[in-house]
Design an enzyme around this catalytic site. Structure first.
Site, PDB file in Angstrom:
ATOM      1  N   GLY A  15       0.820  -1.225   0.000  1.00 31.83           N
ATOM      2  CA  GLY A  15       0.000   0.000   0.000  1.00 31.83           C
ATOM      3  C   GLY A  15       0.847   1.264   0.000  1.00 31.83           C
ATOM      4  N   HIS A 157      -0.748   9.864  13.430  1.00 28.44           N
ATOM      5  CA  HIS A 157       0.625  10.323  13.172  1.00 28.44           C
ATOM      6  C   HIS A 157       0.820  11.801  13.502  1.00 28.44           C
ATOM      7  CE1 HIS A 157      -0.907  11.660   9.257  1.00 28.44           C
ATOM      8  NE2 HIS A 157       0.222  12.314   9.074  1.00 28.44           N
ATOM      9  N   HIS A 219      -6.850  13.784  13.853  1.00 24.99           N
ATOM     10  CA  HIS A 219      -5.665  14.645  13.955  1.00 24.99           C
ATOM     11  C   HIS A 219      -5.948  15.958  14.708  1.00 24.99           C
ATOM     12  CE1 HIS A 219      -4.079  11.722  11.329  1.00 24.99           C
ATOM     13  NE2 HIS A 219      -4.336  12.287  10.172  1.00 24.99           N
ATOM     14  N   LYS A 320      -0.380  24.196   1.302  1.00 24.05           N
ATOM     15  CA  LYS A 320      -0.273  23.033   2.187  1.00 24.05           C
ATOM     16  C   LYS A 320       0.283  23.534   3.510  1.00 24.05           C
ATOM     17  CE  LYS A 320       2.127  18.587   2.673  1.00 24.05           C
ATOM     18  NZ  LYS A 320       1.147  17.971   3.563  1.00 24.05           N
ATOM     19  N   ARG A 321      -0.496  23.364   4.562  1.00 24.32           N
ATOM     20  CA  ARG A 321      -0.072  23.920   5.841  1.00 24.32           C
ATOM     21  C   ARG A 321      -0.853  23.280   6.985  1.00 24.32           C
ATOM     22  NH1 ARG A 321      -1.153  30.161   6.612  1.00 24.32           N
ATOM     23  NH2 ARG A 321       0.044  30.310   4.705  1.00 24.32           N
ATOM     24  N   ARG A 354       3.562  26.503  13.772  1.00 28.68           N
ATOM     25  CA  ARG A 354       3.418  25.971  12.413  1.00 28.68           C
ATOM     26  C   ARG A 354       3.992  24.560  12.408  1.00 28.68           C
ATOM     27  NH1 ARG A 354       5.564  30.071   8.921  1.00 28.68           N
ATOM     28  NH2 ARG A 354       7.565  29.023   8.859  1.00 28.68           N
ATOM     29  N   ARG A 447      -9.077  29.489  -1.428  1.00 31.57           N
ATOM     30  CA  ARG A 447      -8.961  29.522   0.032  1.00 31.57           C
ATOM     31  C   ARG A 447     -10.130  28.835   0.726  1.00 31.57           C
ATOM     32  NH1 ARG A 447      -5.135  33.646   1.664  1.00 31.57           N
ATOM     33  NH2 ARG A 447      -4.005  34.120  -0.243  1.00 31.57           N
TER      34      ARG A 447
HETATM   35  C1  BG6 Z   1      -3.824  11.231   6.693  1.00 31.44           C
HETATM   36  C2  BG6 Z   1      -5.038  11.471   5.858  1.00 31.44           C
HETATM   37  O1  BG6 Z   1      -4.185  10.752   7.954  1.00 31.44           O
HETATM   38  O2  BG6 Z   1      -3.115  12.452   6.839  1.00 31.44           O
HETATM   39  C3  BG6 Z   1      -4.664  12.064   4.524  1.00 31.44           C
HETATM   40  O3  BG6 Z   1      -5.727  10.250   5.660  1.00 31.44           O
HETATM   41  C4  BG6 Z   1      -3.784  13.285   4.689  1.00 31.44           C
HETATM   42  O4  BG6 Z   1      -5.827  12.415   3.778  1.00 31.44           O
HETATM   43  C5  BG6 Z   1      -2.636  12.990   5.639  1.00 31.44           C
HETATM   44  O5  BG6 Z   1      -3.282  13.647   3.421  1.00 31.44           O
HETATM   45  C6  BG6 Z   1      -1.858  14.246   5.962  1.00 31.44           C
HETATM   46  O6  BG6 Z   1      -0.704  13.923   6.675  1.00 31.44           O
HETATM   47  P1  BG6 Z   1       0.563  14.877   6.620  1.00 31.44           P
HETATM   48  O7  BG6 Z   1       1.482  14.308   7.646  1.00 31.44           O
HETATM   49  O8  BG6 Z   1       1.096  14.814   5.238  1.00 31.44           O
HETATM   50  O9  BG6 Z   1       0.068  16.245   6.965  1.00 31.44           O
END
Ligand code: BG6
Length: 467
Positions: A15, A157, A219, A320-321, A354, A447
Site C-alpha cells: 500500500g 501520526h 488529527h 499546504k499547511r 506551524r 482559500r
Molecule cells: C492522513 C489522511 O491521515 O493524513 C490524509 O488520511 C492526509 O488524507 C494525511 O493527506 C496528511 O498527513 P501529513 O502528515 O502529510 O500532513
C-alpha cells in the site's frame, strides 16, 4: 542466555502508506541504529509480490503473500516468523496498514503464539478506526477478543509531529505561557489543516469517510485535547491520556449550525485545469462527501468556558499547511489604543505553532516602528526551526514506530479516548448524512468556501491564516 529477536510485520506492505511512510521510517530507524541488532522486517500484502520485487521496492524486507485473508495464509506468516525466532526471545510488532475489516483476522494471527516463553506482541493499527461510534465500538470489541488493550497501539501520526510534541513543553515549561493558558487571556484557538492537492487516487477510500473523519475527528481533535488539557500528574502515558480524555468528554455537543462543509470543484488556472472532486472516477457521481469542513467547538469547563476552538480542514486549497493559532485577548485599557485605529483586533497577540511545512513558532507582538514618530507595527518574534536547529526533523512515523518498539504509549490513542472522539462527531456525521447537507463548492486551489468566514465571524473570530 538466550538472544532476542524482533520481527516487524507490515500488513498491507504494497500500500501507499507502507511505501511512503512505514518502510522509510523503519529504514531511518535502522540507519540511526535504533533497532535491535537482530531484527527482521516482513511485508505482508494482497498484491502478488515476490521477495525480490518487494526488496526492490524497499530495503531489508522479507515478504509473504496473501490472496485472501485465509487462516492458511496467516499460518504461512506464522511459520516464517517462528523460523526466524527459533530458540530466541522473540518480540513481534505488527503494523496494520489495512482497512479495518481485516484487522480482526490479523489480530487473530498476532495472538497465535506457540508458547509463553516468548517476548511481547504489539499491534499498531492505522485509522480509520471505524466510521462512527457503533462501528468503532464493534472493532474494539473484536480486537479485544484476541489482544489486550496494552498490546494495541492506535496510531495518529499527528501526535508524532515535532511541534505537537513540543506543545506541552512550550506551555508547561514557560512562565510566559503557562499562566495565560485559559479563558482569562485566550480569545480563541484555531487548528488549521490545508492541503494543496485533492484526493487524487484515493477517492475510493476518501468518499466513504470525508474530511471530518479523515482529519478532524482524529488529527485536529487530538491536538485540541493536548492543547486544552489540565496539567497531568506526570508525563506518564496514563496520566496524559487521562487528562486528554477529560477534555474530550467535556466538549459540548457539536451542532450542525456550528459546522460548514465544502467540496472542491474544477478550476482552470492559466493553461492548467484542475479536476473537481467528483471528476475522480472512483468517486460516485453526485457525491456529497465533504473535502472541506470548518467547525466551532466549545468546552464545558472552568478553564475554557466560552472560548471558541475553531477547526478548519480542507483538500485542494491554495496551500499546504498545518498550524495551531492562539489569539489572545485585548490588553485592558490599552494606552496605545488610538494608534491602532478602530481595528483593535489587530493589536492582540497571536501565538502560532506551524507544524508544517517549515516548522516554526512565532508570536505576534506590538512594536514601535523606529523613528521620531509613534507608529506601531505588529511584528513577529520568530523561532524558525531550520535556522535554530539545522538537523533534520524525524518523520512522525519514525518516532511512533520507535515508541511502539519501546512500549511507550503516550502518543497512542487509548480506547476511551477513541470512544469519546467518536461520541463527539457521530451525531453530527449522522445528521449531515441524513439531511443530505449539500457542501458549498469551492474552486480547486482557492482559500475554501466563504461559509468558513461567516462561521468564524459568528464568534467574532478571524481566521489567522487569512488575515
Ligand atoms: C492522513 C489522511 O491521515 O493524513 C490524509 O488520511 C492526509 O488524507 C494525511 O493527506 C496528511 O498527513 P501529513 O502528515 O502529510 O500532513
Amino acid at each position: 542466555k538466550v538472544g532476542s529477536t524482533l520481527s516487524i510485520t507490515v500488513v498491507g506492505a504494497s500500500g501507499d502508506l507502507a511505501k511512503k511512510k512505514i518502510f522509510p521510517a523503519l529504514f531511518a530507524l535502522y540507519y540511526e541504529d535504533c533497532l535491535p541488532e537482530d531484527f527482521t522486517v516482513f511485508g505482508y500484502a494482497r498484491t502478488k509480490l515476490t521477495d525480490e520485487e518487494l526488496r526492490n521496492m524497499i530495503s531489508k524486507t522479507l515478504t509473504c503473500r496473501i490472496d485472501k485473508n485465509s487462516e492458511e495464509h496467516f499460518a504461512v506468516l506464522d511459520s516464517r516468523l517462528k523460523e526466524k525466532e527459533a530458540g530466541k526471545l522473540s518480540n513481534r510488532l505488527f503494523y496494520l496498514s489495512i482497512p479495518p475489516n481485516i484487522f480482526v483476522d490479523v489480530a487473530k494471527c498476532a495472538s497465535l503464539r506457540a508458547s509463553s516463553a516468548t517476548g511481547w506482541t504489539r499491534v499498531i493499527v492505522e485509522k480509520p478506526f471505524g466510521r462512527d461510534s457503533e462501528s468503532s465500538g464493534e472493532l474494539t470489541r473484536s480486537l479485544k477478543q484476541y489482544l489486550r488493550e496494552d498490546q494495541i497501539f492506535r496510531i495518529d501520526h499527528y501526535l508524532g509531529k515535532e511541534l505537537v510534541e513540543n506543545l506541552s513543553v512550550l506551555r508547561f515549561s514557560n512562565l510566559v505561557f503557562e499562566p495565560l493558558w485559559s479563558r482569562n487571556y485566550i480569545r480563541n484557538v484555531q487548528f488549521i489543516f490545508s492541503e494543496d492537492f485533492g484526493t487524487e487516487g484515493r477517492g475510493g477510500y476518501f468518499d466513504n469517510y470525508g474530511i471530518i473523519r479523515d482529519i478532524m475527528q482524529n488529527h485536529l481533535l487530538q491536538i485540541l485535547a493536548l492543547f486544552a488539557m489540565e496539567t497531568p500528574v506526570s508525563l506518564d502515558a496514563e496520566d496524559i491520556r487521562n487528562e486528554k480524555v477529560k477534555v474530550l468528554r467535556s466538549m459540548q455537543p457539536l451542532l450542525l449550525e456550528n459546522v460548514i462543509v465544502g467540496q472542491y470543484k474544477g478550476h482552470n488556472k492559466g493553461s492548467k485545469s484542475y479536476p473537481a472532486y467528483t471528476d475522480d472516477p472512483t468517486v460516485p457521481k453526485g457525491s456529497l462527501t465533504p473535502t472541506f469542513a470548518a467547525a466551532a467547538l466549545f468546552l464545558n469547563n472552568a478553564r475554557w468556558d466560552g472560548v471558541p476552538f475553531l477547526m478548519k480542514a480542507g483538500k485542494a486549497l491554495h496551500t499546504k499547511r498545518a498550524e495551531i493559532r492562539v489569539q489572545f485577548r485585548h490588553v485592558p485599557g490599552n494606552l496605545y489604543k488610538r494608534n491602532f485605529g478602530t481595528d483593535l483586533d489587530k493589536a492582540t497577540n497571536e501565538l502560532v505553532l506551524r507544524l508544517q511545512p517549515d516548522e516554526a513558532i512565532y508570536l505576534k507582538i506590538n512594536n514601535k516602528v523606529p523613528g521620531l514618530g509613534m507608529r506601531l507595527d505588529r511584528s513577529d518574534l520568530n523561532l524558525l526551526y531550520r535556522s535554530r536547529y539545522p538537523t533534520e526533523i524525524p518523520d512522525a512515523y519514525e518516532r511512533l514506530v520507535l515508541d511502539a518498539i519501546e512500549g511507550e504509549r503516550r502518543l497512542f490513542i487509548r480506547s476511551d479516548e477513541l470512544d469519546a472522539a467518536w461520541a463527539l462527531f457521530t451525531p453530527l456525521l449522522k445528521e449531515l448524512e441524513e439531511k443530505k447537507i449539500v457542501p458549498e463548492l469551492y474552486p480547486y486551489g482557492s482559500r475554501g468556501p466563504v461559509g468558513a468566514h461567516y462561521l468564524a465571524a459568528k464568534y467574532n473570530v478571524r481566521w489567522g491564516d487569512l488575515s
